[in-house]
Write a protein that holds these residues in place. Structure first.
Motif, PDB file in Angstrom:
ATOM      1  N   THR A  83       0.837  -1.191   0.000  1.00 38.34           N
ATOM      2  CA  THR A  83       0.000   0.000   0.000  1.00 38.34           C
ATOM      3  C   THR A  83       0.878   1.249   0.000  1.00 38.34           C
ATOM      4  O   THR A  83       1.822   1.349   0.781  1.00 38.34           O
ATOM      5  CB  THR A  83      -0.905   0.020   1.243  1.00 38.34           C
ATOM      6  OG1 THR A  83      -1.724  -1.157   1.233  1.00 38.34           O
ATOM      7  CG2 THR A  83      -1.809   1.237   1.240  1.00 38.34           C
ATOM      8  N   THR A  88       6.187   4.033   1.523  1.00 41.01           N
ATOM      9  CA  THR A  88       5.973   2.943   0.574  1.00 41.01           C
ATOM     10  C   THR A  88       7.252   2.123   0.495  1.00 41.01           C
ATOM     11  O   THR A  88       8.296   2.514   1.029  1.00 41.01           O
ATOM     12  CB  THR A  88       5.591   3.482  -0.818  1.00 41.01           C
ATOM     13  OG1 THR A  88       5.159   2.395  -1.652  1.00 41.01           O
ATOM     14  CG2 THR A  88       6.758   4.196  -1.492  1.00 41.01           C
ATOM     15  N   SER A 100       1.572   9.634  -4.107  1.00 33.99           N
ATOM     16  CA  SER A 100       0.255   9.006  -4.119  1.00 33.99           C
ATOM     17  C   SER A 100      -0.758   9.949  -3.489  1.00 33.99           C
ATOM     18  O   SER A 100      -0.460  10.575  -2.467  1.00 33.99           O
ATOM     19  CB  SER A 100       0.271   7.682  -3.335  1.00 33.99           C
ATOM     20  OG  SER A 100       1.218   6.791  -3.874  1.00 33.99           O
ATOM     21  N   ASN A 102      -3.317   9.416  -1.691  1.00 35.65           N
ATOM     22  CA  ASN A 102      -4.047   8.698  -0.647  1.00 35.65           C
ATOM     23  C   ASN A 102      -4.158   9.637   0.562  1.00 35.65           C
ATOM     24  O   ASN A 102      -3.627   9.392   1.633  1.00 35.65           O
ATOM     25  CB  ASN A 102      -3.297   7.413  -0.293  1.00 35.65           C
ATOM     26  CG  ASN A 102      -4.063   6.490   0.623  1.00 35.65           C
ATOM     27  OD1 ASN A 102      -5.237   6.727   0.932  1.00 35.65           O
ATOM     28  ND2 ASN A 102      -3.406   5.438   1.076  1.00 35.65           N
ATOM     29  N   ASP A 105      -5.461   8.447   3.923  1.00 36.80           N
ATOM     30  CA  ASP A 105      -4.982   7.105   4.272  1.00 36.80           C
ATOM     31  C   ASP A 105      -6.119   6.089   4.299  1.00 36.80           C
ATOM     32  O   ASP A 105      -6.123   5.161   5.102  1.00 36.80           O
ATOM     33  CB  ASP A 105      -4.269   7.135   5.628  1.00 36.80           C
ATOM     34  CG  ASP A 105      -3.368   5.923   5.837  1.00 36.80           C
ATOM     35  OD1 ASP A 105      -2.685   5.523   4.876  1.00 36.80           O
ATOM     36  OD2 ASP A 105      -3.357   5.369   6.953  1.00 36.80           O
ATOM     37  N   SER A 107      -6.974   4.226   1.533  1.00 36.51           N
ATOM     38  CA  SER A 107      -6.530   3.050   0.792  1.00 36.51           C
ATOM     39  C   SER A 107      -5.609   2.244   1.696  1.00 36.51           C
ATOM     40  O   SER A 107      -4.523   2.711   2.074  1.00 36.51           O
ATOM     41  CB  SER A 107      -5.795   3.449  -0.487  1.00 36.51           C
ATOM     42  OG  SER A 107      -5.332   2.304  -1.172  1.00 36.51           O
ATOM     43  N   GLY A 108      -6.052   1.082   2.078  1.00 31.37           N
ATOM     44  CA  GLY A 108      -5.317   0.274   3.043  1.00 31.37           C
ATOM     45  C   GLY A 108      -5.931   0.288   4.423  1.00 31.37           C
ATOM     46  O   GLY A 108      -5.534  -0.504   5.282  1.00 31.37           O
ATOM     47  N   ASN A 113     -10.814  -2.005   3.451  1.00 31.55           N
ATOM     48  CA  ASN A 113     -10.442  -3.283   2.836  1.00 31.55           C
ATOM     49  C   ASN A 113     -11.518  -4.346   3.080  1.00 31.55           C
ATOM     50  O   ASN A 113     -11.880  -5.108   2.166  1.00 31.55           O
ATOM     51  CB  ASN A 113      -9.120  -3.784   3.422  1.00 31.55           C
ATOM     52  CG  ASN A 113      -7.925  -2.977   2.942  1.00 31.55           C
ATOM     53  OD1 ASN A 113      -8.053  -2.113   2.078  1.00 31.55           O
ATOM     54  ND2 ASN A 113      -6.762  -3.266   3.502  1.00 31.55           N
ATOM     55  N   ALA A 298     -10.507   6.189  -2.013  1.00 28.52           N
ATOM     56  CA  ALA A 298      -9.806   4.896  -2.000  1.00 28.52           C
ATOM     57  C   ALA A 298     -10.322   3.872  -2.995  1.00 28.52           C
ATOM     58  O   ALA A 298     -10.169   2.675  -2.785  1.00 28.52           O
ATOM     59  CB  ALA A 298      -9.865   4.296  -0.585  1.00 28.52           C
TER      60      ALA A 298
END
Length: 442
Positions: A83, A88, A100, A102, A105, A107-108, A113, A298
């Motif tokens: 992620t 990263t 990114s 994101n 935060d 995403s992840g 998820n 996300a």
């Protein structure tokens, strides 16, 4: 005379770079050859049916070959091994990550998820059809209802691509008798949509509502429908328009107003509701709200929010929705969960805004050129040339910092830059380290 391989004798490294860059620019600016008259028996030139001779590819080769001669490796298509958030991993090494969007935060995020996994278990990985014919799932409608409620408008529609959302919306709703006015720094997707529509296109100076007003005074009477297109936060510069003034202009001239919130949703306003919340506007003050699902939310795709007539029209007739497969249930579920998480945790929005302000303050204190950025998630560091931006990006990568260069023709050559995307998870220590390293390398 002795010649060192790959070097020009008698020249400093800086002068050598300038000469090669100027040669590349002259080559790219050469006009296309005039068409050659042919008789019926003449053969079709090879460049007319070979992709490797296509002018666009030839320009790409010139750029890449020039970079190779200067020993500059490509900064693109890096492989992230997990992620990508504030940090990263690439090639087995950890990096502070500014490449990114994101922002919150999401995403992840474990709950986001899990929502995607649950949707796969229930609906599979694809809806396997256009939503109009047999690809509709409850999760699509839940996401669209949530977006409409957030914007305080009638309805919303979610599409599988953010870029295609602008293309199909503008391309379908407007035509040759119409006028589309847009900020001169508007995203490519808007330009593609205008081209598809066949409408007259007129740019106005960046964030200049007075210039727009003047253009409409002269031009409005010549057209049927008129559309004004802005961005909530401009993705290359990190600044935003004075939206209330643009609302006044559109009302005075009886035009439509469209705001692309790709980078302002989740970033502006105390709750992350975007530029509308930032200025305290009503949902109906803007005719077409557009945003993407791939940043704060996300997922992947885009949305349009507005009045019932607009959304119903797009759902039944816009080609980019009508003839496209429906959004995968897992993507819709992830975006809905991210939206709900944002509403539950306004602290992430506050942290993002604080980190962006801190990055901008530190960059300015170090005398870095950040252009017109307001520190809201996007902060450029302008280098003045594509070569310098690429080399700086490469050097930062060697120091454990991942940030991408933005090069000509995406921006004017003199405005080439590094573009830093800020996350709510970046720490002040990471930002301090980054600014110190950038300053030292420059």
């Amino acid at each position: 005379m002795h010649r060192t391989k790959g070097k020009l004798p008698g020249l400093t490294a800086g002068l050598k770079d300038k000469l090669i860059q100027r040669a590349l620019e002259r080559k790219l600016q050469q006009p296309a050859p005039a068409p050659v008259a042919r008789n019926a028996s003449s053969e079709t030139p090879e460049e007319h049916y070979r992709f490797h001779l296509h002018p666009g590819y030839q320009q790409l080769r010139i750029i890449n070959d020039g970079a190779a001669k200067l020993g500059v490796s490509s900064p693109f298509f890096k492989l992230h091994e997990g992620t990508a958030g504030s940090t990263t991993q690439i090639g087995g090494k950890p990096y502070i990550n500014y490449a990114s969007y994101n922002y919150l935060d999401m995403s992840g995020d474990p709950q986001v998820n899990q929502a995607a996994k649950d949707a796969i278990d229930r609906y599979g990985t694809s809806v396997s059809a256009s939503r109009l014919v047999s690809g509709e799932r409850p999760i699509h409608r839940e996401l669209e209802r949530a977006l409409a409620e957030l914007y305080e408008v009638d309805d919303a529609i979610a599409l599988v691509s953010g870029h295609a959302t602008n293309v199909t919306t503008i391309g379908h709703l407007f035509g040759p008798r119409d006028l589309v006015l847009h900020d001169e720094l508007i995203h490519n997707s808007v330009l593609q949509g205008i081209q598809l529509s066949g409408a007259r296109r007129l740019p106005f100076p960046h964030n200049d509502w007075q210039a727009l007003d003047g253009i409409l005074e002269e031009q409005r009477h010549q057209f049927e429908r008129v559309l004004i297109v802005l961005e909530g936060i401009y993705s290359m510069d990190g600044d935003y328009p004075d939206l209330p003034h643009f609302v006044e202009v559109k009302r005075r001239h009886r035009a439509f107003l469209m705001v692309d919130e790709a980078h302002s949703f989740g970033v502006m306003g105390a709750k992350g509701y975007g530029i509308r919340e930032h200025f305290g506007l009503a949902g109906g003050d803007v005719d077409i709200w557009m945003g993407t699902l791939s940043k704060t939310l996300a997922g992947c795709g885009g949305y349009i929010a507005g009045e019932t007539a607009l959304i119903e029209h797009l759902k039944f007739l816009a080609p980019g929705f009508l003839y496209s497969v429906g959004m995968p249930p897992s993507v819709a579920a992830a975006s809905l969960a991210a939206l709900q998480r944002m509403q539950q945790m306004p602290q992430r929005v506050a942290d993002l805004q604080a980190r962006g302000r801190y990055f901008l303050e530190q960059a300015k204190a170090a005398r870095l050129d950040t252009g017109s950025s307001t520190g809201l998630a996007v902060v450029p560091v302008i280098t003045g040339s594509s070569l310098k931006a690429t080399r700086l990006s490469s050097a930062l990568f060697e120091h454990g910092i991942n940030v991408q260069p933005i090069l000509y023709p995406a921006v004017p050559e003199k405005s080439a830059r590094l573009r830093f995307f800020i996350s709510c998870r970046h720490t002040e220590e990471q930002i301090q380290e980054t600014i110190r390293t950038v300053s030292a390398l420059l």
